[in-house]
Enzyme design. Structure first.
Site, PDB file in Angstrom:
ATOM      1  N   ASP A 106       0.824  -1.204   0.000  1.00 46.50           N
ATOM      2  CA  ASP A 106       0.000   0.000   0.000  1.00 46.50           C
ATOM      3  C   ASP A 106       0.857   1.253   0.000  1.00 46.50           C
ATOM      4  O   ASP A 106       1.443   1.618   1.007  1.00 46.50           O
ATOM      5  CB  ASP A 106      -0.942  -0.014   1.208  1.00 46.50           C
ATOM      6  CG  ASP A 106      -1.923   1.132   1.155  1.00 46.50           C
ATOM      7  OD1 ASP A 106      -2.011   1.786   0.089  1.00 46.50           O
ATOM      8  OD2 ASP A 106      -2.589   1.380   2.165  1.00 46.50           O
TER       9      ASP A 106
ATOM     10  N   ASP B  93      -2.468   5.533  -6.202  1.00 47.07           N
ATOM     11  CA  ASP B  93      -2.837   4.640  -5.106  1.00 47.07           C
ATOM     12  C   ASP B  93      -3.049   3.226  -5.594  1.00 47.07           C
ATOM     13  O   ASP B  93      -4.074   2.904  -6.192  1.00 47.07           O
ATOM     14  CB  ASP B  93      -4.110   5.150  -4.447  1.00 47.07           C
ATOM     15  CG  ASP B  93      -4.498   4.270  -3.281  1.00 47.07           C
ATOM     16  OD1 ASP B  93      -3.617   3.548  -2.783  1.00 47.07           O
ATOM     17  OD2 ASP B  93      -5.659   4.282  -2.887  1.00 47.07           O
TER      18      ASP B  93
END
Ligand SMILES: *[C@@H]1O[C@H](CO)[C@@H](O)[C@H](O)[C@H]1NC(C)=O
Ligand SMILES: *[C@@H]1O[C@H](CO)[C@@H](O)[C@H](O)[C@H]1NC(C)=O
Ligand SMILES: *[C@@H]1O[C@H](CO)[C@@H](O)[C@H](O)[C@H]1NC(C)=O
Ligand SMILES: *[C@@H]1O[C@H](CO)[C@@H](O)[C@H](O)[C@H]1NC(C)=O
Ligand SMILES: *[C@@H]1O[C@H](CO)[C@@H](O)[C@H](O)[C@H]1NC(C)=O
Ligand SMILES: *[C@@H]1O[C@H](CO)[C@@H](O)[C@H](O)[C@H]1NC(C)=O
Length: 490
Positions: A82, A278
């Site tokens: 992430d 992202d």
């Protein structure tokens, strides 16, 4: 990040002073590790039945996983990568999720502190909320030896998620000031990219991400770039500060153009706009006012029943290319890559498939996986810059260069001239005085719901309500929200 406040001023006033430097070396301080897409377990799907759209939910169940080890002797855990958050956390045997009967987390691994001789508990807790408050990971911070891709970091700080609703932990590799400990407890620590620099494994807090569109695999390269994995030159743009600080990997989107057989059309409504890169987000999420004319051009639409955008499935065969420009740095994605051919949905017209471009929630504009699969992206946290190129899927033999320290010219990476350098928002408020004054760039609003005016050049002080629209109400959690990739369903 150490000295972040100094950097934030310097990088805005003198965007050319710092840039990645690439070096050919016999023994580069670089290491890579494979990443692989994985689907969330059926068990969790059952527990989370409130999600409206099955198609979207299935797409969201895709995670990019990496393997690391924790402890002495080493215990294997698989974590989801992430870039949108900054802490590492692992499940433990009694994590609320893993202690339930239907999924003891055997496939992803849990960390058992009792079996490690190098483990040390810290006296404060992580309490991270992902996905607008519904997705929680909480438990004590600790340190232990961590290995990743052949590099070893002693006394690495991470959290033990005793409360976890997730079958696997998260490897957050964003800015260190955005860890939960720094943001909420004032306990800043060197998170993974910085710890790897401190341990000597890499020269600079920077990494490159390449997702192989064909296979659901990819590579994360710490401390270097692999020239075989991109086409042309890397083009560099500044990261946009939020609240005057670099805490989220957002850059300014300045143009989208759609090239079809009958010509090219350019779309700029509401641009420039801060968007976050992202990898946890399954779609590209942008404001409706920007997307509607593009939807019209390619025959796409939005279903409020499904809460998702759709496109005729056969547009997967149409000859269109969508080019995203960031102050002139471009990434081109064929439209076919944005059509989720296997995903249809109640509420969609007949023969319509899920579309990879969808409406964003106010202030949360995300360049998610469909974008990142087409891009080669270098995240240079040390210089607050991002370098982009079109990904190359058959570039042949690896050609790895080390990212060094210093300010020399960058062979093969071009800093875009007159790049947009600051933004209010990303759902957040004013950038503060330092970050825009004297800058040559443009101040950008991130969200349709932001208040205030857009100004070009010069100093400006503005405010935004974007973040207030989020139930969590805390700017510090924004990177985590972005990273969780769950937002679109909530
Ligand atoms: C992680 O380890 C498991 C078990 O050894 C393996 O099956 C999987 O391919 C690995 N994943 C990655 C991304 O390296
Ligand atoms: C950990 O993973 C490595 C690499 O996949 C494997 O060789 C090793 O046996 C695993 N260890 C345990 C305890 O499962
Ligand atoms: C974490 O934060 C939530 C929401 O602020 C709160 O309800 C919860 O009690 C906290 N948990 C821990 C372990 O601190
Ligand atoms: C998990 O185990 C630790 C240590 O034994 C304990 O402090 C903690 O309360 C347990 N957590 C849960 C959710 O049972
Ligand atoms: C520590 O983190 C906080 C919160 O993110 C940030 O405001 C502060 O600048 C950081 N301090 C240092 C020394 O990096
Ligand atoms: C889109 O890009 C592909 C690959 O570069 C190219 O072959 C094709 O001609 C392009 N299509 C249009 C309409 O420009």
């Amino acid at each position: 990040m150490r000295g972040a406040s100094i950097l934030s001023l310097a990088a805005v006033a003198l965007p050319c002073a710092n840039a990645i430097t690439l070096h050919k070396r016999d023994d580069p301080a670089v290491f890579g590790l494979p990443i692989a897409r994985s689907e969330r377990s059926q068990a969790l799907q059952k527990r989370d039945s409130k999600v409206a759209s099955t198609a979207l939910y299935n797409v969201q169940n895709m995670y990019y996983m990496v393997n690391i080890t924790v402890g002495t002797p080493a215990q294997n855990v698989s974590l989801s990568l992430d870039i949108g958050s900054s802490d590492i956390w692992v499940n433990v045997p009694n994590s609320t999720y893993c202690a339930a009967d239907d999924d003891p987390c055997t496939s992803t691994g849990v960390f058992d502190l009792k079996k490690s001789s190098t483990f040390k508990m810290l006296d404060y807790d992580m309490n991270a909320t992902y996905g607008v408050g519904s997705f929680l990971a909480a438990g004590p911070y600790a340190t232990d030896t961590l290995t990743i891709g052949g590099a070893t970091v002693k006394n690495m700080e991470f959290a033990l998620a005793e409360q976890s609703r997730n079958p696997h932990g998260i490897l957050g590799i964003g800015y260190s000031i955005a860890t939960d400990a720094a943001a909420n407890l004032g306990k800043n620590y060197s998170n993974l990219p910085e710890a790897l620099v401190n341990s000597g494994a890499i020269k600079s807090a920077a990494y490159s991400l390449w997702l192989n569109k064909y296979s659901g695999t990819g590579n994360l390269l710490f401390g270097g770039v692999n020239k075989a994995q991109y086409k042309g030159d890397l083009q560099t743009v500044p990261v946009l500060p939020v609240y005057g600080q670099y805490r989220s990997l957002a850059i300014a989107l300045t143009d989208i153009s759609v090239k079809g057989t009958s010509g090219t059309k350019s779309y700029t409504t509401g641009l420039p706009l801060a968007v976050s890169l992202d990898n946890g987000s399954p779609l590209i999420a942008l404001p409706q006012e920007l997307l509607d004319p593009i939807f019209k051009e390619v025959g796409a639409g939005y279903s409020s029943t499904a809460e998702a955008a759709y496109i005729p499935c056969d547009q997967a065969n149409a000859d269109y290319n969508v080019t995203f420009s960031f102050s002139g740095a471009t990434v081109t994605i064929p439209l076919s890559e944005l059509v989720f051919a296997d995903y249809t949905e109640t509420g969609f017209p007949k023969n319509a498939c899920l579309f990879g471009l969808s409406y964003s929630q106010p202030g949360l504009n995300l360049m998610g996986d469909p974008f990142l699969r087409g891009a080669y992206v270098v995240y240079d946290l040390a210089n607050n810059e991002i370098s982009l190129a079109d990904a190359n899927y058959d570039g042949g033999k690896d050609d790895i260069l080390e990212i060094g320290t210093g300010t020399a010219a960058v062979p093969g990476a071009t800093l875009m001239p007159s790049a947009v350098t600051s933004a209010t928002g990303n759902g957040a408020a004013a950038t503060g005085t330092g970050s825009t004054s004297g800058s040559q760039g443009t101040t950008v609003y991130v969200t349709g719901s932001a208040t205030g005016t857009v100004k070009s050049g010069g100093a400006t002080s503005t405010s935004s309500k974007g973040l207030a629209a989020l139930p969590t109400g805390s700017p510090n959690l924004l990177p985590g929200i972005l990273g969780a990739g769950l937002l679109l369903a909530l």
